[in-house]
Write an enzyme that holds these catalytic residues in place. Structure first.
Site, PDB file in Angstrom:
ATOM      1  N   GLU A  94      40.661  28.892  43.701  1.00 24.12           N
ATOM      2  CA  GLU A  94      39.571  28.696  43.285  1.00 24.12           C
ATOM      3  C   GLU A  94      39.144  27.892  41.757  1.00 24.12           C
ATOM      4  O   GLU A  94      38.624  27.888  40.878  1.00 24.12           O
ATOM      5  CB  GLU A  94      38.377  29.603  42.990  1.00 24.12           C
ATOM      6  CG  GLU A  94      38.519  30.903  44.059  1.00 24.12           C
ATOM      7  CD  GLU A  94      37.096  32.078  43.481  1.00 24.12           C
ATOM      8  OE1 GLU A  94      36.709  32.250  42.069  1.00 24.12           O
ATOM      9  OE2 GLU A  94      36.362  32.578  44.477  1.00 24.12           O
ATOM     10  N   GLU A 151      37.150  35.140  50.511  1.00 27.26           N
ATOM     11  CA  GLU A 151      37.156  36.609  50.272  1.00 27.26           C
ATOM     12  C   GLU A 151      35.947  36.642  50.269  1.00 27.26           C
ATOM     13  O   GLU A 151      35.082  35.982  49.552  1.00 27.26           O
ATOM     14  CB  GLU A 151      36.959  36.166  48.116  1.00 27.26           C
ATOM     15  CG  GLU A 151      39.151  35.851  48.156  1.00 27.26           C
ATOM     16  CD  GLU A 151      39.157  35.813  46.322  1.00 27.26           C
ATOM     17  OE1 GLU A 151      38.176  36.207  44.920  1.00 27.26           O
ATOM     18  OE2 GLU A 151      39.728  35.445  45.721  1.00 27.26           O
TER      19      GLU A 151
END
Ligand code: GLA
Ligand code: CA
Length: 780
Positions: free
Chosen positions: A184, A261
């Site tokens: 991320e 995710e």
């Protein structure tokens, strides 16, 4: 019999086209047109995220089999750099750290593996997986090419990890189908060159054949590009799937889609309510993904436990992670099946590949009860001091070569009849302060505490500051988070301040060997100290240690560090895996830096994860406090448009100030009494975002902090999925709603960005608003 078995296997292989490389034959995994291709055939990834250090090794296979029984075909893992290189240059991939063994177990159970080696992983893990010893370099920078030292160490770790796992790439006959680059990154920076260098480092390290990918958010993935690497998106339970992939698909019409995710629940913070996510919202979006043939990884399928010192923290505002990483995941902390587990299994059994068989649910792990017993030996911390180090100035623990635990700073303060205060810059993270052995105060970084009143002193006195570190920040720009006291301690009488110098420094590391050395005696210690007891078992099994009568500290059972506890909850028990217990005599040591109410423990059959006992009000509003905006002139008055996504607003003129008040006048839906907001950013004259590291909420007229975790500071925690929401039950919430933020310094502001909540609910989404900015505090 054997022949039949092989025949079956052959048929199965022919059907699925998957199984051969799971037996050691090289295969391929590539990107096709809108789909992933496994050995040239379309493949939808149904992955379960598991973290090997959060599961005792003896239970790894149990959790893998449970994941398979839920309908998964893949296991996704992070690698935790700081676990494997606890000392610079010394790598450990053995026993509990044997990642190759873990991946082979996955393969043995007929599943694929996705590996996410970092170097940064987040994961509510100390420093997001980065080793603390990086902080010994004073000007260290992380996740950037600006610091060659960081890059050099990153490469060394990646090479060590690849040595273990590269042979298991699918192209080599292993089961690793993808490897992730960083984590991320768009939430941290936009330095494309850094991501390119990290991608190249992953390749050079040895992950040279496997498909690479990177994950980001639906709102920010476009902040950088990374050639030759697939992009996947992360989002949570209850999301609108079509919406989440919309922009991505427009820009990448032929890319396979994956939610790398899919958050099944969420993690807990000390002193904040236990987090849960409903089965219905979670299953709804999962079904939607399956119907659209979108690949996913469940974060977490099974969270497990952040044993030892491994739990991380968020900041700002500083808030440490609880020890349990149950995550409200489908597989509970103890490896137990939950309603969510069966909801996933019942859903996914309808989406198996032809010939694929749903895994059987492995036998549950036995649970035992341990009757209450006393820890009847103790050792006071102050009478068991290790040898001190001398230091003219105060320094964080890393400078004394200590990674985790507690540190005691001792100095002499001169006599004075004046009213004086101690001012600490900065306290990381909790402290008890003593003068001549008497406790005079407790400080908590979560509240931004930094001062203690001193009693008048007729003679020179001994000052002791005992600091406990509770998890390094694992997310965002505050990740350089040294522990202990980072800069200085000053003595002030309101007119003059003097820095206290000439310290004696005592280090209390977390190793069991260190705790064992304390000299235990019968009876209860006064002040902070260790407590020891033994208990006998006729049979072993998992249990939940009830520590609800204890203050704050850490527990070791038979030498295993169970993790941190804190009376404020929400967790009041610590998970003990049965494999760490033995028949006959077992030993327990508890270090309590605060004070136990009673020195007993018990083993329970069920965990207590949702008993909050805050030791102070967590609300950002004192009793009777009312914000007075009469006579204030707004910097801007405006209206937001309905719907999700960021909205940007420019002021007519640049404004200057330190105190910001955001006022919601009404909601998008008529008669909705609530206000909610996911994120608020301020922009300078160039349109750049101002740092939010020093922000502090000084007032919020209403916050939901009991039914759920929607405190006002969620508007600057850099998490798009968390939000401020005014109270839904109890109080009588109605507009206007306000939040006042101290920005920490005077800044120039030209505009702001606002993000509404991004779950499926639209409750409290703001319509009309006013924003005020002032140099002096608002009237309360
Ligand atoms: C992000 C990170 C994960 C984890 C989750 C929250 O998605 O990538 O490591 O921190 O948030 O649990
Ligand atoms: Ca937020």
């Amino acid at each position: 019999m054997r022949k039949v078995f092989f025949l079956c296997l052959l048929i199965l292989t022919a059907f699925t086209g998957q199984a051969q490389e799971l037996k050691g034959t090289p295969g391929t995994f590539t990107l096709g047109n809108k789909e992933f291709l496994l050995n040239g055939k379309p493949f939808i990834i149904r992955a379960a995220e598991l973290h090997y250090p959060r599961i005792p090794k003896a239970y790894w296979e149990h959790r893998i089999q449970l994941s398979k029984a839920m309908g998964m075909n893949t296991i996704c893992i992070y690698l935790f750099w700081n676990l494997h290189e606890q000392q610079e240059g010394v790598f450990d991939f053995k026993g509990q750290n044997d990642i190759a063994e873990f991946v082979r177990l996955v393969q043995k159970n007929g599943m694929y593996c996705i590996v996410r080696p970092g170097p940064y992983v987040c994961a509510e893990w100390d420093m997001g997986g980065l080793p603390w010893w990086l902080l010994k370099k004073e000007d260290v920078q992380v996740r950037t090419l600006q610091d060659p030292y960081f890059m050099e160490r990153t490469k060394k770790f990646l090479s060590a990890a690849a040595k273990e796992l590269a042979p298991l790439q699918i192209q080599n006959g292993g089961n690793i189908i993808m490897v992730q680059v960083e984590n991320e990154y768009a939430t941290f920076g936009e330095e494309q060159a850094y991501m390119e260098a990290t991608r190249d480092a992953v390749r050079t390290a040895g992950f040279d054949k496997v498909q690479l990918f990177r994950c980001d958010w639906p709102t920010n993935f476009n902040r950088y590009q990374l050639d030759g690497v697939a992009t996947t998106l992360n989002f949570g339970a209850g999301s609108n799937v079509e919406d989440k992939f919309k922009v991505f698909q427009e820009l990448n019409p032929t890319a396979p889609l994956m939610c790398s995710e899919y958050w099944s629940g969420w993690f807990d913070h000390w002193g904040r309510p236990h987090e849960t996510r409903s089965i219905s919202s979670f299953i709804g979006s999962l079904k939607d993904m399956m119907d659209r043939r979108i690949s996913f990884s469940l974060y977490m399928a099974h969270g497990g436990t952040s044993f030892g010192q491994w739990g991380g923290a968020n900041a700002p505002p500083y808030s440490a992670m609880a020890t349990s990483y149950d995550y409200n995941a489908p597989i509970g902390e103890q490896g137990n099946t939950t309603d969510k587990f069966f909801a996933v299994r019942n859903l996914l059994k309808n989406y198996l590949q032809p010939g694929e068989i749903l895994g059987e649910i492995p036998e549950a792990k036995e649970i035992i009860e341990i009757p209450t017993f006393e820890l009847n030996q103790s050792a006071g911390l102050f009478v068991n001091l290790p040898a001190p180090k001398k230091s003219e100035t105060i320094q964080p623990m890393e400078n004394f070569d200590q990674g985790w635990g507690r540190i005691l700073y001792r100095a002499t303060i001169p006599a004075s009849a004046a009213r004086r205060k101690l001012v600490i810059t900065e306290l990381h993270d909790w402290a008890a302060v003593f003068v001549n052995g008497q406790q005079i105060g407790k400080l908590d970084r979560r509240r931004g505490d930094n001062t203690v009143e001193l009693p008048p002193l007729t003679t020179d006195a001994q000052l002791d500051i005992l600091v406990e570190a509770t998890g390094r920040v694992n997310y965002g720009k505050a990740i350089i988070d040294r522990k202990g006291i980072t800069e200085k301690v000053e003595l002030t009488d309101g007119k003059t301040s003097t820095e206290i110098k000439n310290w004696l420094v005592y280090n209390f590391p977390v190793d069991y060997e260190f705790q064992k050395k304390a000299k235990f005696k019968k009876g209860t210690a006064t002040g902070p100290g260790w407590y020891k007891g033994t208990f006998k078992l006729t049979k072993t099994g998992d249990t939940f240690l009830d520590v609800s009568s204890w203050g704050k500290g850490m527990v070791w059972v038979n030498g295993h560090n169970l993790g941190r506890f804190w009376k404020i909850g929400p967790q009041q028990t610590l998970y003990i895996p049965g494999v760490w217990l033995k028949k006959g005599k077992n030993e327990i040591i508890i270090l309590d830096v605060d004070k136990p109410e009673a020195t007993r423990v018990a083993g329970l059959r069920e965990p207590i994860l949702d008993e909050l006992r805050p030791d102070e009000s967590l609300l950002h509003r004192a009793k009777g406090e009312e914000l007075d905006l009469s006579g204030e002139v707004p910097a801007i008055t405006g209206s937001f448009s309905p719907g999700n996504g960021w909205q940007e607003v420019q002021f007519q003129q640049t404004q200057q100030g330190r105190y910001l008040c955001f006022e919601a006048l009404n909601a998008q839906q008529a008669n909705d009494p609530l206000a909610s907001m996911a994120e608020l950013e301020l922009l300078d004259e160039k349109g750049n975002q101002l740092s939010r590291l020093k922000w502090k909420v000084v007032y919020a007229d209403s916050e939901e902090i009991t039914a759920a975790n929607h405190a006002a500071d969620k508007v600057y925690d850099q998490q798009e999925s968390t939000f401020w929401q005014t109270q839904t039950v109890g109080g009588k919430p109605k507009h206007p709603h306000q939040v006042v933020i101290d920005l920490g310094e005077v800044v120039k502001v030209k505009g702001f960005r606002y993000l509404p909540r991004s779950d499926k609910s639209t409750a409290g989404m703001i319509k009309d608003y006013r924003v005020f900015l002032k140099e002096s505090p608002f009237k309360l």
